[in-house]
Design a protein around this motif. Sequence first.
Motif, short mmCIF file in Angstrom:
data_model
loop_
_atom_site.label_atom_id
_atom_site.label_comp_id
_atom_site.label_asym_id
_atom_site.label_seq_id
_atom_site.Cartn_x
_atom_site.Cartn_y
_atom_site.Cartn_z
N THR A 25 -2.41 -0.31 -13.47
CA THR A 25 -2.53 0.95 -12.76
C THR A 25 -1.46 1.03 -11.68
O THR A 25 -1.10 0.03 -11.06
CB THR A 25 -3.92 1.10 -12.12
OG1 THR A 25 -4.17 -0.02 -11.27
CG2 THR A 25 -5.00 1.18 -13.18
N ILE A 26 -0.95 2.25 -11.46
CA ILE A 26 0.10 2.49 -10.48
C ILE A 26 -0.32 3.67 -9.62
O ILE A 26 -0.69 4.73 -10.14
CB ILE A 26 1.45 2.80 -11.16
CG1 ILE A 26 1.85 1.67 -12.11
CG2 ILE A 26 2.54 3.04 -10.10
CD1 ILE A 26 3.04 1.99 -12.98
N ARG A 28 -1.13 5.10 -5.13
CA ARG A 28 -1.20 4.87 -3.68
C ARG A 28 -2.44 4.08 -3.29
O ARG A 28 -2.47 3.44 -2.23
CB ARG A 28 -1.19 6.23 -2.98
CG ARG A 28 -0.97 6.16 -1.50
CD ARG A 28 -0.88 7.54 -0.86
NE ARG A 28 -2.17 8.19 -0.87
CZ ARG A 28 -2.43 9.38 -1.40
NH1 ARG A 28 -1.46 10.07 -1.98
NH2 ARG A 28 -3.63 9.91 -1.35
N ARG A 29 -3.47 4.10 -4.12
CA ARG A 29 -4.71 3.38 -3.82
C ARG A 29 -4.43 1.88 -3.75
O ARG A 29 -3.76 1.31 -4.61
CB ARG A 29 -5.74 3.67 -4.91
CG ARG A 29 -7.11 3.13 -4.61
CD ARG A 29 -8.07 3.45 -5.73
NE ARG A 29 -8.21 4.89 -5.92
CZ ARG A 29 -8.50 5.46 -7.09
NH1 ARG A 29 -8.67 4.73 -8.17
NH2 ARG A 29 -8.62 6.77 -7.17
N ARG A 30 -4.97 1.23 -2.74
CA ARG A 30 -4.73 -0.21 -2.55
C ARG A 30 -5.25 -1.06 -3.70
O ARG A 30 -4.77 -2.16 -3.92
CB ARG A 30 -5.37 -0.69 -1.25
CG ARG A 30 -4.67 -0.17 -0.03
CD ARG A 30 -5.32 -0.71 1.24
NE ARG A 30 -4.74 -0.11 2.40
CZ ARG A 30 -3.79 -0.69 3.12
NH1 ARG A 30 -3.33 -1.86 2.79
NH2 ARG A 30 -3.31 -0.08 4.18
N THR A 31 -6.21 -0.56 -4.45
CA THR A 31 -6.76 -1.32 -5.57
C THR A 31 -5.92 -1.21 -6.83
O THR A 31 -6.21 -1.88 -7.82
CB THR A 31 -8.20 -0.87 -5.88
OG1 THR A 31 -8.19 0.55 -6.15
CG2 THR A 31 -9.14 -1.18 -4.72
N CYS A 32 -4.87 -0.38 -6.82
CA CYS A 32 -3.99 -0.29 -7.98
C CYS A 32 -3.24 -1.60 -8.16
O CYS A 32 -2.91 -2.29 -7.19
CB CYS A 32 -2.99 0.86 -7.82
SG CYS A 32 -3.72 2.49 -8.03
N ASP A 33 -2.95 -1.93 -9.40
CA ASP A 33 -2.21 -3.16 -9.69
C ASP A 33 -0.81 -3.12 -9.07
O ASP A 33 -0.31 -4.11 -8.57
CB ASP A 33 -2.09 -3.38 -11.20
CG ASP A 33 -3.45 -3.49 -11.86
OD1 ASP A 33 -4.29 -4.28 -11.37
OD2 ASP A 33 -3.69 -2.78 -12.86
N HIS A 35 0.76 -1.11 -6.19
CA HIS A 35 0.45 -0.23 -5.06
C HIS A 35 1.75 0.32 -4.49
O HIS A 35 2.63 -0.43 -4.09
CB HIS A 35 -0.32 -1.03 -4.00
CG HIS A 35 -0.58 -0.28 -2.75
ND1 HIS A 35 -0.21 -0.76 -1.52
CD2 HIS A 35 -1.17 0.92 -2.53
CE1 HIS A 35 -0.56 0.11 -0.59
NE2 HIS A 35 -1.14 1.13 -1.18
N ALA A 37 2.84 2.72 -1.56
CA ALA A 37 2.32 3.36 -0.34
C ALA A 37 3.23 4.49 0.13
O ALA A 37 3.84 4.42 1.19
CB ALA A 37 2.14 2.31 0.74
N PRO A 43 -3.36 8.78 -5.54
CA PRO A 43 -4.12 7.52 -5.42
C PRO A 43 -4.13 6.71 -6.72
O PRO A 43 -3.91 5.51 -6.70
CB PRO A 43 -5.52 7.99 -5.03
CG PRO A 43 -5.28 9.28 -4.30
CD PRO A 43 -4.13 9.92 -5.04
N LEU A 44 -4.38 7.35 -7.85
CA LEU A 44 -4.21 6.73 -9.16
C LEU A 44 -3.28 7.65 -9.92
O LEU A 44 -3.69 8.63 -10.53
CB LEU A 44 -5.54 6.56 -9.90
CG LEU A 44 -5.43 6.01 -11.33
CD1 LEU A 44 -4.72 4.64 -11.33
CD2 LEU A 44 -6.79 5.89 -11.98
#
Length: 105
Positions: A25-26, A28-33, A35, A37, A43-44
């Motif tokens: 996953t790419i 802005r969300r910090r949980t993306c593989d 990230h 910013a 976000p996803l």
Amino acid sequence: MAIQLMMTYKDGTSRTFDLEQDRTTIGRRRTCDLHVAIPTIAPLHCEITIAGGQPKILNRDPDAETLHNGTSINSADLQNKDRVQIGPVEFTVIMNEDETVIRRH
């Protein structure tokens, strides 16, 4: 087969990301593989899947644009040296037949 995304900065330096999972996953969300910013990135934003050795990019936010070689897409198969752009960030796809992986520089 080793599959990577290479991001080149304005000063000419680059950073390489290894795609080792079946789904990356790419956004802005910090949980993306991967990230990224930057406020203009969703976000996803998108994800890259690999099935049978074939990577594919999928746009995951209908309000965000994912470009494949300059064309807006919902999904596209990826080939060596393809360009993927999300917001102001552009990646080059690197596919090596052997498992030798170039590390970040």
